[in-house]
Design a protein around this motif. Structure first.
Motif, short mmCIF file in Angstrom:
data_model
loop_
_atom_site.label_atom_id
_atom_site.label_comp_id
_atom_site.label_asym_id
_atom_site.label_seq_id
_atom_site.Cartn_x
_atom_site.Cartn_y
_atom_site.Cartn_z
N ILE A 1 3.86 9.40 -2.68
CA ILE A 1 3.32 10.59 -2.03
C ILE A 1 2.43 11.36 -3.00
CG2 ILE A 1 5.28 12.11 -2.57
CD1 ILE A 1 3.40 12.08 0.76
N GLN A 2 2.85 11.45 -4.26
CA GLN A 2 2.05 12.17 -5.25
C GLN A 2 0.74 11.46 -5.53
OE1 GLN A 2 3.97 13.12 -9.05
NE2 GLN A 2 2.08 12.54 -10.05
N THR A 3 0.80 10.15 -5.74
CA THR A 3 -0.41 9.39 -6.04
C THR A 3 -1.33 9.34 -4.83
OG1 THR A 3 0.93 8.02 -7.50
CG2 THR A 3 -1.26 7.20 -6.95
N PHE A 4 -0.76 9.16 -3.64
CA PHE A 4 -1.54 9.13 -2.41
C PHE A 4 -2.27 10.45 -2.21
CE2 PHE A 4 -1.83 9.27 2.33
CZ PHE A 4 -2.64 8.15 2.50
N GLY B 1 0.82 -1.20 0.00
CA GLY B 1 0.00 0.00 0.00
C GLY B 1 0.85 1.26 0.00
N ARG B 2 0.32 2.35 -0.54
CA ARG B 2 1.09 3.57 -0.71
C ARG B 2 1.44 4.23 0.62
NH1 ARG B 2 -3.31 4.82 -5.36
NH2 ARG B 2 -2.47 3.35 -6.88
N PHE B 3 0.50 4.24 1.56
CA PHE B 3 0.74 4.88 2.84
C PHE B 3 1.92 4.22 3.56
CE2 PHE B 3 0.05 4.91 7.45
CZ PHE B 3 0.01 6.28 7.70
N ASN B 4 1.94 2.91 3.62
CA ASN B 4 3.01 2.20 4.32
C ASN B 4 4.37 2.42 3.67
OD1 ASN B 4 1.25 1.11 6.24
ND2 ASN B 4 0.75 -0.64 4.94
N ILE B 5 4.39 2.44 2.34
CA ILE B 5 5.66 2.66 1.64
C ILE B 5 6.17 4.07 1.89
CG2 ILE B 5 6.70 2.89 -0.66
CD1 ILE B 5 6.43 0.02 0.30
N ILE B 6 5.27 5.04 1.99
CA ILE B 6 5.70 6.41 2.30
C ILE B 6 6.39 6.45 3.65
CG2 ILE B 6 4.90 8.75 2.82
CD1 ILE B 6 2.64 8.27 0.77
N ILE B 7 5.83 5.77 4.64
CA ILE B 7 6.44 5.74 5.98
C ILE B 7 7.83 5.11 5.93
CG2 ILE B 7 6.26 4.76 8.29
CD1 ILE B 7 4.26 6.94 7.87
N ALA C 1 -5.54 0.77 -10.26
CA ALA C 1 -4.62 -0.11 -9.54
C ALA C 1 -3.16 0.15 -9.91
CB ALA C 1 -4.96 -1.57 -9.82
N MET C 2 -2.92 0.97 -10.94
CA MET C 2 -1.55 1.19 -11.40
C MET C 2 -1.14 2.65 -11.31
SD MET C 2 -1.24 -1.27 -14.74
CE MET C 2 0.49 -0.87 -14.92
N ARG C 3 -1.85 3.44 -10.51
CA ARG C 3 -1.55 4.87 -10.50
C ARG C 3 -0.21 5.20 -9.86
NH1 ARG C 3 -7.61 7.46 -9.87
NH2 ARG C 3 -7.95 7.60 -12.13
N SER C 4 0.24 4.39 -8.91
CA SER C 4 1.60 4.60 -8.41
C SER C 4 2.62 4.28 -9.50
CB SER C 4 1.86 3.73 -7.18
OG SER C 4 1.14 4.20 -6.07
N ILE C 5 2.32 3.27 -10.32
CA ILE C 5 3.19 2.96 -11.46
C ILE C 5 3.18 4.13 -12.43
CG2 ILE C 5 3.60 1.37 -13.37
CD1 ILE C 5 4.04 0.07 -10.70
N GLY C 6 2.00 4.74 -12.63
CA GLY C 6 1.91 5.91 -13.51
C GLY C 6 2.76 7.05 -12.99
N ALA C 7 2.67 7.30 -11.68
CA ALA C 7 3.51 8.35 -11.09
C ALA C 7 4.99 8.00 -11.22
CB ALA C 7 3.14 8.54 -9.62
N ALA C 8 5.30 6.72 -11.06
CA ALA C 8 6.69 6.28 -11.20
C ALA C 8 7.18 6.46 -12.64
CB ALA C 8 6.83 4.81 -10.77
N CYS D 1 0.15 10.74 -16.85
CA CYS D 1 0.53 9.45 -16.28
C CYS D 1 -0.37 9.04 -15.12
CB CYS D 1 1.99 9.47 -15.83
SG CYS D 1 3.18 9.40 -17.18
N TYR D 2 -0.99 10.01 -14.47
CA TYR D 2 -1.96 9.67 -13.42
C TYR D 2 -3.33 9.43 -14.02
CZ TYR D 2 -4.88 9.93 -9.27
OH TYR D 2 -5.79 9.64 -8.29
N ASP D 3 -3.79 10.35 -14.84
CA ASP D 3 -5.16 10.30 -15.34
C ASP D 3 -5.42 9.12 -16.26
OD1 ASP D 3 -7.83 11.55 -15.85
OD2 ASP D 3 -7.01 11.74 -17.88
#
Length: 555
Positions: A144-147, A90-96, A474-481, A467-469
Motif C-alpha cells: 500500500i505504501q509503495t503503490f 503486482g502490488r494492486f492485486n496483493i493489496i486486494i 522493480a524492488m520498491r515493494s521490497i524496499g518498503a518491506a 528504503c523507497y528512494d
C-alpha cells in the motif's frame, strides 16, 4: 516551463505534462486506508500485553515476548508479500487479497473474545487470529505504501518534490490512525469489553478497504516486474565467474544491455545509471570479455548490464543502514510492552471515576509525531534549505542519525523515570506488593513517550524514505518491506535481549514483580548499546553512496 533532467541520467522530461491518473488525487485515498489499517493494528498491538497478562494470566516476560514475536512475524511476512507482489501478481492485486485475509483475521479475533468461546479455547483461537492478521499485514503494509508513492510521476520535478512531502504526510496520517486507536480502543477494551473493542477494529478495517475500492479509477497500476532476486543472483554469479578478468587487460568495454536486433550494447543509453566506485568486486560482472564479444546473444549468468550491477550495489549499500536502524525499532518495542506494564503500576486517575488505560499513553507519542511532522515539512525543511541548498533540507542519513540520537536519549530518560518509580515504591514499603499502585503519577512517563515521537519522526520516517528512494524501481515493494520488517526484526531482537537479560541476571532485572526488578538497568543497557550503534552509524554513513540517478534530490 521547459524540459528538465529527470532523476535518471540523460533522460529529458517535461514538467508541464499532468497525468490523468495518479498524483495526490490517488495517494490521498491510500493515506486514509493506512489510517484505518494502523487504527486496526494498534488497536490490537497497543494493548495486547494487557490482554495476555490480565485476561489470559501470562507472566509479564512471557507476554512481552509473545507480543514481540507476533509483531515480528507480521512485519517479516511483509518481505514475502513484497516479493510475491513485485515478482508475480503486482502490488494492486496483493493489496486486494491481503486486505481480505486481514479482515478474516479480524473477524476471528472478535470470535476469540466472545463469551461463547470457552476460556480454554480462547487462547488458541486468539493466536490463530493474530497470525492470520500477520499474513494480511504482510501483504498489505509494504504494497500500500509503495503503490501510493508510485502514483507520483518521477519524470516531473514537481511530482518528485510532492513525493518527498508525501512521505511526511503519510506518516502524519499513520499517527492519526494510531492515536485514535490508542486513545479510544484501549479504554473500550479495558472498561467495556474486549469483544466490543475488537469488533470496532474489524469494522474500521472494513471501511478502509471500502475507501481503497472507491479510488480504483484514480490509480496508476503496474503489473509484476519479474523477480528482482534473479537479477541480483545473476550479478553475483557473473562476478564470481569473472573474478580473474582484468578490465584494462582482458576487457572489451562495459555492457549496457542488449541491442534490439541482437548483440551487446557498449554505449550508455538515456536510462543508464552512473558507474559508482564502491563494491568494485561486482564490476567484474559487466566486463565484456572475448567470449562475450564473440557471442550473438548475451548470457545473463555470465555478463550483466551496468544497470543490474548498480542496482545490486544499491541493495548492498542499504543493508548496513538497515541493520543500524534496528536499534530504533528495539527502543520502539519497549513502548508497546514494558512501558505499559510500568504505567499499570502508577496512579492513572483523572477525577474520581476515570482511570487512564496504560496502553493509551502511546497516544502521546502519536501527538508528538502529529506535531513534529507538519512542523518538519512546512517550517524546518524550507528554513534549512536556505542554508544547505538541498530540497530535503538535510540529507536522509542525517535525519536517520538524529533519530538514533533521540532513541538513546529516550532510554536514558526511561531509566531515570523507572529509578524514581522504584524509589517511590521503596519509600512506601511496596517493593514486595507487585499488584499495589505506587503513589507516583503516570505523567512521569510522558517524557519518554514524547521523545519516542521525535525518534520516530526522524529515524523511522527517514528509513522509510531511504528504503523507497534508494531501491531499484522493480524492488520498491521490497524496499518498503525492508523498512517494515525493520520494526519486526527489532521486536525479535528485543525478545532476544529480554531472554538474555533474564538468564544473565537470574530473573532479577525483569522479574514478574516490577518493584523488585531492575528495569532501569535494562534501559541503561539499551542506552549503552545505542551509543555503540551510533558510533557505527557515523562510520557507515560517511562511506554511503547515494544512487547517482537521484541527482534531483541533491542529497
Amino acid at each position: 516551463m521547459g524540459s528538465e533532467t529527470c532523476p535518471v541520467k540523460g533522460n529529458k522530461c517535461s514538467s508541464d505534462h499532468k497525468p490523468s491518473k495518479g498524483g495526490w488525487s490517488a495517494a490521498i485515498f491510500m493515506i486514509f486506508v493506512e489510517m484505518a489499517e494502523r487504527f486496526a493494528f494498534y488497536g490490537i498491538a497497543g494493548n495486547l500485553i494487557s490482554y495476555l497478562t490480565n485476561v489470559l494470566e501470562e507472566t509479564t516476560s512471557t507476554a512481552a515476548k509473545n507480543v514481540n514475536t507476533w509483531i515480528g512475524v507480521s512485519f517479516v511476512c511483509s518481505l514475502v508479500g513484497a516479493f510475491i507482489a513485485d515478482s508475480y501478481f503486482g502490488r494492486f492485486n496483493i493489496i486486494i487479497v491481503s486486505s481480505i485475509i486481514y479482515l478474516l483475521g479480524m473477524v476471528l479475533l472478535v470470535v476469540s473474545a466472545s463469551p461463547v468461546i470457552s476460556v480454554g479455547s480462547r487462547k488458541l483461537v486468539l493466536f490463530i487470529a493474530l497470525y492470520i492478521v500477520a499474513m494480511g499485514e504482510g501483504g498489505h503494509k509494504p504494497c500500500i505504501q509503495t503503490f501510493a508513492a508510485d502514483q507520483f510521476d518521477e519524470s516531473s520535478p514537481q511530482e518528485i518534490m510532492a513525493k518527498i512531502s508525501f512521505f511526511n504526510w503519510w506518516y502524519f496520517g499513520l499517527a492519526i490512525g494510531v492515536l485514535s486507536s490508542i486513545c479510544g480502543i484501549t479504554y473500550i477494551q479495558d472498561n467495556v469489553g474486549w469483544d466490543i473493542g475488537f469488533s470496532i477494529l474489524a469494522a474500521v478495517m472494513g471501511v478502509g478497504f471500502g475507501i481503497f475500492l472507491l479510488g480504483i479509477r484514480n490509480y496508476k497500476k503496474q503489473g509484476p516486474l519479474g523477480s528482482p532476486f534473479t537479477s541480483m543472483a545473476q550479478v553475483v554469479v557473473a562476478a564470481v565467474r569473472k573474478w580473474r578478468v582484468d578490465e584494462t587487460r582482458d576487457g572489451r568495454g562495459i555492457c549496457y544491455g542488449d541491442k534490439s536486433n541482437g548483440g551487446i550494447l557498449t554505449e550508455p543509453q538515456s536510462m543508464t545509471f552512473d558507474h559508482t566506485k564502491h563494491f568494485r568486486f561486482l564490476d567484474k560482472a559487466m566486463i565484456i570479455d572475448d567470449i562475450d564479444a564473440s557471442s550473438k546473444t548475451r548470457n545473463p549468468w555470465k555478463l550483466c548490464s551496468l544497470n543490474q550491477v548498480e542496482e545490486m550495489k544499491l541493495v548492498l549499500g542499504l543493508m548496513p543502514i538497515w541493520l543500524i536502524s534496528l536499534y530504533t525499532s528495539v527502543v520502539f518495542a519497549q513502548m508497546k510492552t514494558l512501558y505499559i506494564k510500568q504505567g499499570s503500576t502508577m496512579v492513572r486517575s483523572i477525577g474520581p471515576h476515570f482511570n487512564i488505560p496504560p496502553g493509551s499513553l502511546l497516544g502521546f507519542t502519536c501527538i508528538a509525531i502529529i506535531t513534529i511532522v507538519p512542523t518538519y515539512d512546512r517550517l524546518f525543511v524550507p528554513l534549512v534549505r536556505k542554508f544547505t541548498g538541498k530540497p530535503t533540507g538535510i540529507t536522509i542519513l542525517q535525519r536517520i542519525g538524529i533519530g538514533l540520537i533521540f532513541a538513546v536519549i529516550t532510554m536514558l530518560v526511561a531509566a531515570m523515570v523507572e529509578a524514581k518509580r522504584v524509589k517511590t515504591a521503596s519509600d512506601h514499603n511496596l517493593l514486595d506488593d507487585p499488584k499495589a499502585i505506587v503513589p507516583i503519577r503516570v505523567w512521569w512517563l510522558l517524557p519518554q513517550y514524547i521523545l519516542g515521537g521525535f525518534f520516530d519522526a526522524f529515524g523511522i520516517v527517514g528509513l522509510q524514505h531511504l528504503c523507497y528512494d534508494q531501491m531499484p524501481v522493480a524492488m520498491r515493494s521490497i524496499g518498503a518491506a525492508l523498512y517494515v520488517s525493520n520494526v519486526g526484526a527489532g521486536n525479535f531482537i528485543s525478545s532476544g535481549i529480554i531472554s538474555i537479560v533474564e538468564t544473565a541476571s537470574e530473573g532479577r532485572w525483569l522479574g514478574n514483580n516490577l518493584n523488585r526488578s531492575r528495569l532501569d538497568y535494562y534501559y541503561l543497557l539499551l542506552a549503552g548499546l545505542g551509543v555503540l550503534n551510533l558510533g557505527v552509524f557515523l562510520v557507515v554513513s560517511k562511506r554511503y553512496v547515494y544512487q547517482k540517478a537521484s541527482e534531483i534530490y541533491n542529497l
